[in-house]
Design a protein around this motif. Structure first.
Motif, short mmCIF file in Angstrom:
data_model
loop_
_atom_site.label_atom_id
_atom_site.label_comp_id
_atom_site.label_asym_id
_atom_site.label_seq_id
_atom_site.Cartn_x
_atom_site.Cartn_y
_atom_site.Cartn_z
N ASP A 437 30.84 36.81 42.89
CA ASP A 437 30.78 38.26 43.08
C ASP A 437 31.39 38.99 41.89
N GLU A 438 32.50 38.45 41.35
CA GLU A 438 33.15 39.10 40.21
C GLU A 438 32.26 39.03 38.96
N LEU A 439 31.60 37.87 38.78
CA LEU A 439 30.71 37.71 37.64
C LEU A 439 29.51 38.66 37.75
N LEU A 440 28.97 38.79 38.95
CA LEU A 440 27.86 39.70 39.16
C LEU A 440 28.28 41.15 38.88
N ARG A 441 29.49 41.49 39.29
CA ARG A 441 29.98 42.85 39.06
C ARG A 441 30.10 43.13 37.56
N LEU A 442 30.65 42.15 36.85
CA LEU A 442 30.80 42.32 35.39
C LEU A 442 29.44 42.39 34.70
N ASN A 443 28.51 41.59 35.17
CA ASN A 443 27.17 41.58 34.58
C ASN A 443 26.48 42.92 34.79
N ASN A 444 26.60 43.45 35.99
CA ASN A 444 25.97 44.77 36.26
C ASN A 444 26.61 45.87 35.40
N LYS A 445 27.89 45.76 35.20
CA LYS A 445 28.60 46.75 34.40
C LYS A 445 28.13 46.70 32.95
N ASN A 446 27.95 45.53 32.40
CA ASN A 446 27.48 45.38 31.01
C ASN A 446 26.06 45.86 30.85
N ASN A 447 25.25 45.66 31.83
CA ASN A 447 23.86 46.09 31.76
C ASN A 447 23.74 47.60 31.72
N LYS A 448 24.68 48.27 32.28
CA LYS A 448 24.63 49.73 32.27
C LYS A 448 25.04 50.23 30.89
#
Length: 448
Positions: A437-448
């Motif tokens: 979940d933490e990795l997914l959160r970081l990934n979504n943040k970078n994509n923005k």
């Protein structure tokens, strides 16, 4: 104590008697009467395969041993024993015991001023010396020492303190005495000791709620160790005081006297007792020891009388020779003379008929007793088989219960192991889920 013994000896169809009368030891039967020692205060008797041994104390405090050949009654040897003597002590108790290798004798020297006494032990040999075994606190007319044999081991039960009812069990051999254990029997009196198979049975009276009851406690010898049981009450629904006990033909006999009668009951296990048999008697009861000597040796302690000795239901079993189809008739203790007149001849004929009737009656009683004993033995054997099956079943059940218990315990341990393992795995999955979940959160943040 041990100065009023009466012995009936059945040696290979020959019945004779030994008793103390007018300070003399007498041996007699229907054909002879002999005094073998005079000036006797007390005596004790034991046996070996071919001899009767009589330990006796004279009134002038001399201790002697008579060796009597029971197949040749004229063959009598008297040996005098050396004892310790003190001006302020008196010998007032003697005891004899025989093992396969030795003849042991015991005596008590009592202090004339108090209750302190001393037990001495000696072995009959060329020197016949004795030594002080122990010091005890006992009354003059109490029995301080009981002897018995277990697999030819000489066992002593000593009353160390009469007032406290403290006893000690000792094993004794040719070299020394080993004290096994001291123990108390609170409030006990009229103690009896009996050996039966591989155990010692102690019988004694107690007073409870003003009534007298009989108790027993056993000491079992197992792999050279002595195991003491708890006391248990003997229930025969009557009060019994000063009983005489025997272990005869694999059965316990309990005898006691009250008033003009005496009574007998029997048991195989000391728990279940037969109905009390009353033997009516108009004469004085005689406490006696009956020796039966043939290919084997048996001893029975009980009461007899001149009147019923030959007619007792138990006489045929106690004195008969198994190889003889007709039971022997006991020798009368009192003999009479007959005259030659007509009336005397008539009386003699009548007495003969009566005796023949008595013989026939005794023969019928013998058959009844024999059949009864066979039935009791068969019943006893079946009870043993049932007990054996119960024991085997209990053992099997216990083994099964142990296995089930082990399986249940293993199942509980296995279940707990896997529950802990699953819990750990769930924790790992939860941690992994948090990381994802933490990795997914970081990934979504970078994509923005």
């Amino acid at each position: 104590m041990n100065n009023n013994k009466f012995l009936v000896i059945n040696f290979n169809k020959n019945i004779f008697y030994i008793k103390l009368k007018n300070a003399s030891i007498e041996i007699f039967n229907s054909t002879f009467h002999r005094t073998i020692q005079q000036n006797v205060e007390m005596f004790d008797v034991k046996y070996s395969p071919n001899f009767i041994f009589i330990l006796f104390l004279t009134f002038d405090s001399k201790l002697g041993l008579i060796k009597l050949n029971i197949s040749q009654l004229d063959d009598i040897i008297i040996q005098w024993l050396k004892t310790s003597s003190y001006s302020y002590r008196k010998m007032d108790f003697i005891s004899l015991e025989i093992t396969k290798t030795s003849i042991h004798f015991f005596y008590r020297l009592s202090n004339l001023k108090n209750t302190i006494s001393y037990i001495y032990h000696g072995i009959v040999s060329n020197s016949c010396q004795s030594y002080e075994l122990c010091k005890i606190n006992s009354l003059k007319y109490s029995c301080p020492l009981y002897t018995t044999l277990l697999d030819d081991k000489l066992i002593l039960l000593i009353c160390e303190d009469y007032n406290k009812n403290t006893y000690s069990l000792r094993e004794i051999d040719d070299n020394n005495s080993i004290k096994i254990k001291s123990f108390d029997i609170p409030n006990a009196f009229a103690v009896n000791v009996l050996s039966a198979e591989n155990e010692i049975i102690i019988f004694y009276n107690k007073t409870l709620n003003k009534d007298i009851f009989l108790f027993q406690r056993s000491i079992t010898c197992f792999q050279d160790k002595f195991l003491f049981s708890e006391e248990s009450q003997i229930n025969v629904n009557v009060s019994i005081t000063k009983p005489m006990l025997s272990f005869y033909n694999n059965k316990f006999y309990l005898n006691w006297s009250a008033g003009l009668n005496f009574y007998i009951t029997t048991s195989y296990d000391l728990k279940n007792w037969t109905s009390v048999v009353t033997i009516e008697n108009n004469n004085n009861n005689i406490a006696a020891t009956i020796f039966k000597i043939s290919s084997t040796f048996s001893v029975f302690n009980g009461f007899i009388s001149e009147k019923i000795f030959a007619k007792s239901l138990f006489y045929n079993e106690l004195l008969k020779n198994d190889e003889v189809p007709n039971p022997p008739i006991a020798i009368p203790l009192i003999t009479t003379t007959t005259s030659t007149d007509t009336k005397a001849n008539f009386d003699t004929t009548e007495n003969t008929v009566t005796k023949n009737n008595d013989k026939f009656t005794n023969y019928l009683l013998s058959i009844i007793n024999s059949l009864t004993l066979k039935y009791l033995r068969l019943l006893h054997e079946k009870d043993k088989e049932i007990d054996s099956l119960k024991t085997s079943l209990n053992t099997t059940n216990k083994q099964f219960e142990k296995r089930v218990s082990r399986f249940v315990g293993l199942n509980i341990k296995t279940r707990k192991y896997y529950e802990d393992l699953i819990s750990n795995l769930l924790n790992v999955i939860d941690d992994k889920s948090k990381i994802i979940d933490e990795l997914l959160r970081l990934n979504n943040k970078n994509n923005k």
